[in-house]
Design a protein around this motif. Structure first.
Motif, short mmCIF file in Angstrom:
data_model
loop_
_atom_site.label_atom_id
_atom_site.label_comp_id
_atom_site.label_asym_id
_atom_site.label_seq_id
_atom_site.Cartn_x
_atom_site.Cartn_y
_atom_site.Cartn_z
N LEU A 189 16.39 92.52 26.81
CA LEU A 189 15.73 91.30 26.33
C LEU A 189 16.61 90.59 25.30
CD1 LEU A 189 12.11 92.72 26.02
CD2 LEU A 189 12.86 90.93 27.60
N ARG A 190 17.28 91.34 24.44
CA ARG A 190 18.20 90.72 23.48
C ARG A 190 19.33 90.00 24.21
NH1 ARG A 190 17.94 96.03 21.11
NH2 ARG A 190 16.46 96.10 19.36
N ASP A 191 19.73 90.56 25.35
CA ASP A 191 20.83 89.98 26.12
C ASP A 191 20.39 88.83 27.02
OD1 ASP A 191 22.50 91.86 24.97
OD2 ASP A 191 22.42 93.24 26.67
N GLY A 192 19.10 88.48 26.95
CA GLY A 192 18.62 87.35 27.73
C GLY A 192 18.04 87.69 29.09
N GLU A 193 17.86 88.99 29.37
CA GLU A 193 17.29 89.39 30.67
C GLU A 193 15.80 89.02 30.70
OE1 GLU A 193 18.80 90.99 33.22
OE2 GLU A 193 20.51 92.08 32.40
N ARG A 194 15.32 88.85 31.92
CA ARG A 194 13.89 88.56 32.14
C ARG A 194 13.31 89.79 32.82
NH1 ARG A 194 12.80 83.27 31.23
NH2 ARG A 194 11.03 83.14 32.68
N VAL A 195 12.51 90.55 32.07
CA VAL A 195 12.11 91.91 32.43
C VAL A 195 10.65 91.96 32.86
CG1 VAL A 195 11.93 94.29 31.62
CG2 VAL A 195 13.79 92.82 30.77
N LEU A 196 10.41 92.65 33.96
CA LEU A 196 9.04 92.93 34.42
C LEU A 196 8.76 94.41 34.29
CD1 LEU A 196 6.43 92.02 35.98
CD2 LEU A 196 7.63 92.72 38.06
N ILE A 197 7.71 94.78 33.54
CA ILE A 197 7.26 96.17 33.41
C ILE A 197 6.00 96.33 34.24
CG2 ILE A 197 6.50 97.99 31.85
CD1 ILE A 197 8.02 96.67 29.61
N HIS A 198 5.91 97.40 35.02
CA HIS A 198 4.71 97.61 35.81
C HIS A 198 4.36 99.08 35.92
CE1 HIS A 198 5.85 99.60 39.60
NE2 HIS A 198 7.03 99.02 39.45
N SER A 199 3.07 99.32 36.12
CA SER A 199 2.54 100.63 36.52
C SER A 199 1.63 100.35 37.71
CB SER A 199 1.81 101.31 35.36
OG SER A 199 0.86 100.43 34.77
N LYS A 200 0.59 101.15 37.91
CA LYS A 200 -0.31 100.88 39.03
C LYS A 200 -1.18 99.66 38.77
CE LYS A 200 -4.00 102.91 41.85
NZ LYS A 200 -4.85 104.12 42.08
N THR A 201 -1.90 99.67 37.65
CA THR A 201 -2.77 98.54 37.32
C THR A 201 -2.15 97.61 36.29
OG1 THR A 201 -3.90 99.79 35.57
CG2 THR A 201 -4.84 99.91 37.79
N GLY A 202 -1.04 98.02 35.68
CA GLY A 202 -0.40 97.18 34.68
C GLY A 202 -1.09 97.22 33.34
N ILE A 203 -1.81 98.31 33.04
CA ILE A 203 -2.54 98.38 31.77
C ILE A 203 -2.01 99.50 30.88
CG2 ILE A 203 -4.80 98.54 30.67
CD1 ILE A 203 -6.06 97.54 33.20
N GLY A 204 -2.45 100.74 31.13
CA GLY A 204 -2.17 101.83 30.20
C GLY A 204 -0.70 102.18 30.04
N ARG A 205 -0.07 102.60 31.12
CA ARG A 205 1.34 102.97 31.04
C ARG A 205 2.20 101.74 30.73
NH1 ARG A 205 1.51 106.01 36.76
NH2 ARG A 205 -0.07 104.40 37.13
N THR A 206 1.86 100.63 31.37
CA THR A 206 2.58 99.39 31.11
C THR A 206 2.44 98.95 29.67
OG1 THR A 206 2.37 98.63 33.40
CG2 THR A 206 2.71 96.93 31.73
#
Length: 227
Positions: free
Chosen positions: A158-175
């Motif tokens: 993110l500091r380097d300007g990347e556009r990052v997507l984080i995901h799990s199954k529902t996108g809540i707890g682990r995400t």
């Protein structure tokens, strides 16, 4: 007077709940409770940010001055078609996907995504880089040091300007757990990081996830005092 996070919450909610009052989208400031000082923030299942033709990722606020972008989502290709997911990646210019799902879970819920990730492992060209650290559903990482290396890598991306997507199954707890830790690495306080993630309709769900986040936050705080 509205705070920065109030405005962020309003922006997040405004697109999907135009007829709602702005204050309904405000995230409560989490407070430590109990003898262990565990941080508890109520989370709700995210709205499906999907129209008949487009999928939208939930954007999470990152510190000012960074050129990157952080998005949160559920399992790619689970609640939308694989083509719609790939279209959303293209529109959001996603350059790194950080997966927290186990391979068995991925193969069961989204066979197209599982096949795609395996092609990535076989060095097939992809439009984005793929990073993974499988965590059991509702669980926490077993190797804290290994997981934090991934978190630090996402923060640096993110500091380097990347556009990052984080995901799990529902996108809540682990995400939400991972996203909160990424924001801590970027210099936000635990309260501000938790609130930013909550505005993106995510956050730790279980006691173990809350404790994992607060333990690492305490370690960060101790390190800062020593500097």
């Amino acid at each position: 007077m509205w705070s920065v996070f109030d405005l962020l919450c309003c922006a997040c909610k405004g697109r999907r709940e135009a007829d709602s009052l702005c204050c309904r989208g405000r995230a409560p400031i989490p407070q430590p409770i109990g003898p262990g000082g565990l941080l508890h923030v109520e989370t709700t299942r995210p709205n499906c940010l999907q129209t008949t033709t487009q999928v939208e990722f939930r954007k999470c606020h990152i510190p000012e001055g960074l050129q990157g972008a952080l998005f949160l989502h559920g399992m790619p290709g689970w609640h939308e078609s694989w083509e719609d997911f790939m279209g959303a990646c293209q529109r959001s210019a996603v350059s790194l996907v950080f997966s927290l799902t186990e391979h068995e879970e991925m193969a069961r819920q989204s066979p197209n995504y599982f096949a795609y990730s395996q092609e990535r492992a076989n060095n097939t060209a992809k439009p984005w880089k793929h990073l993974e650290y499988p965590i059991p559903i509702f669980g926490v990482p077993l190797d804290k040091e290994g997981f934090m290396k991934c978190i630090q890598g996402v923060a640096q991306a993110l500091r380097d300007g990347e556009r990052v997507l984080i995901h799990s199954k529902t996108g809540i707890g682990r995400t939400g757990t991972a996203a909160t830790l990424v924001l801590l690495c970027l210099g936000l306080s635990l309260i501000d990081a938790s609130q930013a993630v909550r505005c993106a309709e995510s956050g730790p769900e279980t006691d173990d996830q809350h404790e994992f986040v607060t333990t690492i936050a305490a370690e960060f705080s101790a390190q800062q005092k020593q500097q």
